[in-house]
Design a protein around this motif. Structure first.
Motif, PDB file in Angstrom:
ATOM      1  N   GLY A   1      27.872   3.351  22.042  1.00 43.51           N
ATOM      2  CA  GLY A   1      27.905   2.050  22.701  1.00 43.51           C
ATOM      3  C   GLY A   1      26.533   1.565  23.115  1.00 43.51           C
ATOM      4  N   TYR A   2      25.730   2.454  23.679  1.00 43.21           N
ATOM      5  CA  TYR A   2      24.366   2.111  24.078  1.00 43.21           C
ATOM      6  C   TYR A   2      23.373   2.246  22.926  1.00 43.21           C
ATOM      7  CZ  TYR A   2      25.777   2.388  29.008  1.00 43.21           C
ATOM      8  OH  TYR A   2      26.364   2.192  30.217  1.00 43.21           O
ATOM      9  N   ARG A   3      23.789   2.881  21.829  1.00 40.94           N
ATOM     10  CA  ARG A   3      22.901   3.233  20.717  1.00 40.94           C
ATOM     11  C   ARG A   3      21.701   4.008  21.250  1.00 40.94           C
ATOM     12  NH1 ARG A   3      23.201   2.376  15.998  1.00 40.94           N
ATOM     13  NH2 ARG A   3      21.030   1.934  15.592  1.00 40.94           N
ATOM     14  N   ALA A   4      22.031   5.101  21.955  1.00 46.73           N
ATOM     15  CA  ALA A   4      21.006   5.915  22.612  1.00 46.73           C
ATOM     16  C   ALA A   4      21.201   7.378  22.266  1.00 46.73           C
ATOM     17  CB  ALA A   4      21.075   5.724  24.122  1.00 46.73           C
ATOM     18  N   VAL A   5      20.102   8.133  22.369  1.00 49.79           N
ATOM     19  CA  VAL A   5      20.129   9.585  22.213  1.00 49.79           C
ATOM     20  C   VAL A   5      19.549  10.174  23.499  1.00 49.79           C
ATOM     21  CG1 VAL A   5      17.884   9.657  21.053  1.00 49.79           C
ATOM     22  CG2 VAL A   5      19.485  11.513  20.692  1.00 49.79           C
ATOM     23  N   LYS A   6      20.055  11.340  23.910  1.00 48.30           N
ATOM     24  CA  LYS A   6      19.609  11.975  25.151  1.00 48.30           C
ATOM     25  C   LYS A   6      19.370  13.449  24.911  1.00 48.30           C
ATOM     26  CE  LYS A   6      21.165  13.002  29.863  1.00 48.30           C
ATOM     27  NZ  LYS A   6      20.331  14.156  29.897  1.00 48.30           N
ATOM     28  N   LEU A   7      18.266  13.956  25.458  1.00 53.76           N
ATOM     29  CA  LEU A   7      17.976  15.384  25.467  1.00 53.76           C
ATOM     30  C   LEU A   7      18.284  15.901  26.860  1.00 53.76           C
ATOM     31  CD1 LEU A   7      14.430  15.333  23.911  1.00 53.76           C
ATOM     32  CD2 LEU A   7      16.504  15.916  22.749  1.00 53.76           C
ATOM     33  N   GLY A   8      18.663  17.152  26.959  1.00 53.23           N
ATOM     34  CA  GLY A   8      18.883  17.722  28.273  1.00 53.23           C
ATOM     35  C   GLY A   8      19.048  19.221  28.202  1.00 53.23           C
ATOM     36  N   TYR A   9      19.163  19.822  29.386  1.00 54.98           N
ATOM     37  CA  TYR A   9      19.451  21.248  29.460  1.00 54.98           C
ATOM     38  C   TYR A   9      20.434  21.452  30.603  1.00 54.98           C
ATOM     39  CZ  TYR A   9      16.859  22.371  33.715  1.00 54.98           C
ATOM     40  OH  TYR A   9      16.447  22.458  35.012  1.00 54.98           O
ATOM     41  N   THR A  10      21.201  22.517  30.496  1.00 59.95           N
ATOM     42  CA  THR A  10      22.192  22.833  31.511  1.00 59.95           C
ATOM     43  C   THR A  10      22.515  24.316  31.445  1.00 59.95           C
ATOM     44  OG1 THR A  10      24.370  22.223  32.378  1.00 59.95           O
ATOM     45  CG2 THR A  10      24.164  22.317  30.000  1.00 59.95           C
ATOM     46  N   GLY A  11      23.129  24.821  32.490  1.00 63.21           N
ATOM     47  CA  GLY A  11      23.587  26.206  32.479  1.00 63.21           C
ATOM     48  C   GLY A  11      24.809  26.352  31.594  1.00 63.21           C
ATOM     49  N   ALA A  12      25.036  27.540  31.076  1.00 67.58           N
ATOM     50  CA  ALA A  12      26.164  27.762  30.180  1.00 67.58           C
ATOM     51  C   ALA A  12      27.496  27.548  30.883  1.00 67.58           C
ATOM     52  CB  ALA A  12      26.099  29.168  29.594  1.00 67.58           C
ATOM     53  N   GLU A  13      27.549  27.815  32.195  1.00 69.04           N
ATOM     54  CA  GLU A  13      28.800  27.664  32.940  1.00 69.04           C
ATOM     55  C   GLU A  13      28.993  26.242  33.464  1.00 69.04           C
ATOM     56  OE1 GLU A  13      26.414  29.986  34.027  1.00 69.04           O
ATOM     57  OE2 GLU A  13      27.203  31.552  32.726  1.00 69.04           O
ATOM     58  N   SER A  14      27.981  25.413  33.370  1.00 66.60           N
ATOM     59  CA  SER A  14      28.038  24.053  33.911  1.00 66.60           C
ATOM     60  C   SER A  14      28.922  23.152  33.054  1.00 66.60           C
ATOM     61  CB  SER A  14      26.626  23.469  33.979  1.00 66.60           C
ATOM     62  OG  SER A  14      26.667  22.129  34.370  1.00 66.60           O
ATOM     63  N   ASP A  15      29.483  22.125  33.674  1.00 69.15           N
ATOM     64  CA  ASP A  15      30.289  21.153  32.944  1.00 69.15           C
ATOM     65  C   ASP A  15      29.521  19.856  32.710  1.00 69.15           C
ATOM     66  OD1 ASP A  15      30.247  20.251  35.541  1.00 69.15           O
ATOM     67  OD2 ASP A  15      32.320  19.549  35.505  1.00 69.15           O
ATOM     68  N   ARG A  16      28.197  19.926  32.649  1.00 69.80           N
ATOM     69  CA  ARG A  16      27.353  18.739  32.498  1.00 69.80           C
ATOM     70  C   ARG A  16      27.674  17.971  31.216  1.00 69.80           C
ATOM     71  NH1 ARG A  16      24.675  14.525  34.372  1.00 69.80           N
ATOM     72  NH2 ARG A  16      22.702  14.120  33.355  1.00 69.80           N
ATOM     73  N   ILE A  17      27.835  18.649  30.101  1.00 75.63           N
ATOM     74  CA  ILE A  17      28.104  17.966  28.835  1.00 75.63           C
ATOM     75  C   ILE A  17      29.480  17.302  28.878  1.00 75.63           C
ATOM     76  CG2 ILE A  17      28.361  18.289  26.340  1.00 75.63           C
ATOM     77  CD1 ILE A  17      26.266  20.522  26.559  1.00 75.63           C
ATOM     78  N   GLU A  18      30.454  17.963  29.483  1.00 79.26           N
ATOM     79  CA  GLU A  18      31.777  17.363  29.612  1.00 79.26           C
ATOM     80  C   GLU A  18      31.736  16.157  30.554  1.00 79.26           C
ATOM     81  OE1 GLU A  18      31.244  20.689  29.854  1.00 79.26           O
ATOM     82  OE2 GLU A  18      32.064  21.180  27.888  1.00 79.26           O
ATOM     83  N   GLN A  19      30.924  16.243  31.587  1.00 79.22           N
ATOM     84  CA  GLN A  19      30.762  15.129  32.518  1.00 79.22           C
ATOM     85  C   GLN A  19      30.163  13.916  31.791  1.00 79.22           C
ATOM     86  OE1 GLN A  19      27.896  15.979  35.557  1.00 79.22           O
ATOM     87  NE2 GLN A  19      28.410  14.180  36.787  1.00 79.22           N
ATOM     88  N   LEU A  20      29.177  14.149  30.954  1.00 83.70           N
ATOM     89  CA  LEU A  20      28.589  13.060  30.181  1.00 83.70           C
ATOM     90  C   LEU A  20      29.565  12.538  29.126  1.00 83.70           C
ATOM     91  CD1 LEU A  20      25.001  14.515  29.799  1.00 83.70           C
ATOM     92  CD2 LEU A  20      25.622  12.449  31.068  1.00 83.70           C
ATOM     93  N   ALA A  21      30.407  13.413  28.586  1.00 85.49           N
ATOM     94  CA  ALA A  21      31.405  12.989  27.593  1.00 85.49           C
ATOM     95  C   ALA A  21      32.396  12.010  28.206  1.00 85.49           C
ATOM     96  CB  ALA A  21      32.134  14.205  27.022  1.00 85.49           C
ATOM     97  N   ARG A  22      32.685  12.166  29.489  1.00 83.00           N
ATOM     98  CA  ARG A  22      33.589  11.216  30.162  1.00 83.00           C
ATOM     99  C   ARG A  22      32.977   9.820  30.254  1.00 83.00           C
ATOM    100  NH1 ARG A  22      34.873  15.945  33.230  1.00 83.00           N
ATOM    101  NH2 ARG A  22      33.282  15.494  34.788  1.00 83.00           N
TER     102      ARG A  22
END
Length: 192
Positions: free
Chosen positions: A12-33
């Motif tokens: 939708g934004y036509r954007a790409v994002k780099l990031g890092y997170t802990g393996a147990e974190s739900d950061r990627i799922e949070q961004l998926a929402r």
């Protein structure tokens, strides 16, 4: 403890994002929402290493490729807007290749026994909601122009010339015409 360095996209934004997170974190799922789609993930042995790979990749994108942050803090309520870039300037595959190169460099530095020099990265000033970096507006205009030309299938219009350029060009053309006229019509003294 393992950590993940990731590359995600937002159609939708036509954007790409780099990031890092802990393996147990739900950061990627949070961004998926919020509409982000996972492109690739790289598992690393520590969060420090994942952070170093992310920062090195962002350095390459910002300072070697001169690609500015694309989204604003208002568009990213969960944070991480400074780690975004326009898909019209760099695609997810290119960003992923940069992440892999920096991960390989970090791994090679550890194998050689020479740690990467630690530089204190200055923290940018806190921005307010809706505030954009200096060149983000240019990136958004270019991304919109690229998307519009892809939809229409036509070339984008060239940028208009500066206002004074028309007058200078007209003066040059007039001078050229006058020079041509004097060459074609020699003076009467030369004819005698």
């Amino acid at each position: 403890m393992t950590a993940i360095t990731y590359v995600i996209t937002h159609p939708g934004y036509r954007a790409v994002k780099l990031g890092y997170t802990g393996a147990e974190s739900d950061r990627i799922e949070q961004l998926a929402r919020h509409g982000w789609q996972s492109f690739r993930r790289l598992s690393l042995v520590s969060s420090r290493l994942a952070w170093e790979v992310e920062q090195a990749a962002l350095f390459q994108i910002r300072h070697r490729l001169y690609i500015p942050p694309y989204l604003t803090s208002g568009q990213m309520p969960s944070g991480g807007w400074t780690e975004t870039a326009s898909l019209s300037l760099i695609d997810a595959r290119e960003a992923w290749e940069i992440v892999l190169e920096e991960a390989a460099a970090a791994h090679l530095a550890a194998q050689l026994g020479r740690p990467k020099p630690r530089r204190r990265i200055p923290v940018p000033p806190r921005r307010t909601a809706g505030d954009t970096p200096k060149f983000a507006a240019v990136a958004r205009v270019e991304a919109a122009r690229t998307a519009r030309s892809a939809q229409v299938g036509a070339q984008s219009k060239p940028l208009p010339k500066r206002r004074g350029a028309r007058n200078r060009n007209a003066a040059r053309e007039l001078a050229v015409e006058q020079a041509v006229i004097t060459v074609k019509n020699p003076s009467t003294e030369e004819q005698k």
